[in-house]
Design an enzyme around this catalytic site. Sequence first.
Site, PDB file in Angstrom:
ATOM      1  N   HIS A 115      50.936 -50.095  33.520  1.00  0.00           N
ATOM      2  CA  HIS A 115      50.244 -49.548  32.360  1.00  0.00           C
ATOM      3  C   HIS A 115      49.842 -50.674  31.406  1.00  0.00           C
ATOM      4  O   HIS A 115      50.275 -51.811  31.550  1.00  0.00           O
ATOM      5  CB  HIS A 115      51.135 -48.553  31.606  1.00  0.00           C
TER       6      HIS A 115
ATOM      7  N   LYS B 171      52.202 -49.738  26.041  1.00  0.00           N
ATOM      8  CA  LYS B 171      53.095 -48.637  26.411  1.00  0.00           C
ATOM      9  C   LYS B 171      54.538 -49.022  26.116  1.00  0.00           C
ATOM     10  O   LYS B 171      54.987 -50.117  26.465  1.00  0.00           O
ATOM     11  CB  LYS B 171      52.931 -48.277  27.889  1.00  0.00           C
TER      12      LYS B 171
END
Length: 255
Positions: A142, A146
């Site tokens: 990600h 995140k």
Amino acid sequence: MTKLRIGIAGISGRMGHLLVEEVAAAGAELSGGTARHGAEGVTVFPDADALFAASDVVIDFTNASAAEANAAAAARVGKPFILGTSGLSPAQEAAVEAAAKVVPLVYSSNFAPAATVLFALIEKFAAALPPEQFDAEIVEMHHRQKVDAPSGTAIMMGQAVARGRGKTLAEVGMESGRDGHTGPRATGPIGFAALRGGQVVGEHTLLFAGRSEHVSLTHRSFDRRVYATGAVQAAFWAARQQPGLYSMRQVMGIA
């Protein structure tokens, strides 16, 4: 015909902007939202209770700390709730489950339709590929902002593997953060590896690794809009349901 009134928690955020567009595209009415920093051109309510009171359904992609309070507001006001936040603590998950006894509540870490289908396929693969012969490893990547790991989608993949093998994820066990001299891999636990960097929306790969063959199942999200589209679909569905805790599989009619 009266339009469905959809409210958005965190309406000024990145997902909030996408949800505003998807609510309009679906032909629903935007009732407004809550926002920490204000938002232009939309109604901003002072708190979650006011938002739920003005809405038929509320969608929340904010953060884990807000999920508990928003779930409680849904229960107090008696309106369906769509929750797409990952990284909830056991106490926060308990609050979500408590609210679902009062209102329809759709909770998922991934509202993408293709990912939902993939979870169902994973169960079938896991049932056919026993842990004594195939190790299960999950790798996810990600964007660098995140804050939780493994991702909610990775955990959902692990839960699907465990269900396919007739157990819970807690019973199967999770292995992550391997480093140094770890010794041979144990049979049974699911491995998790989390990568962070750049602006990757979300990539998840599940690998079933056997002695002489392996198979990998991958889902890639290229645009966060897919989550907004799925959440709005869930909002229309939840508005017709009885109280209970639901997933996107039920929204899509996948057994």
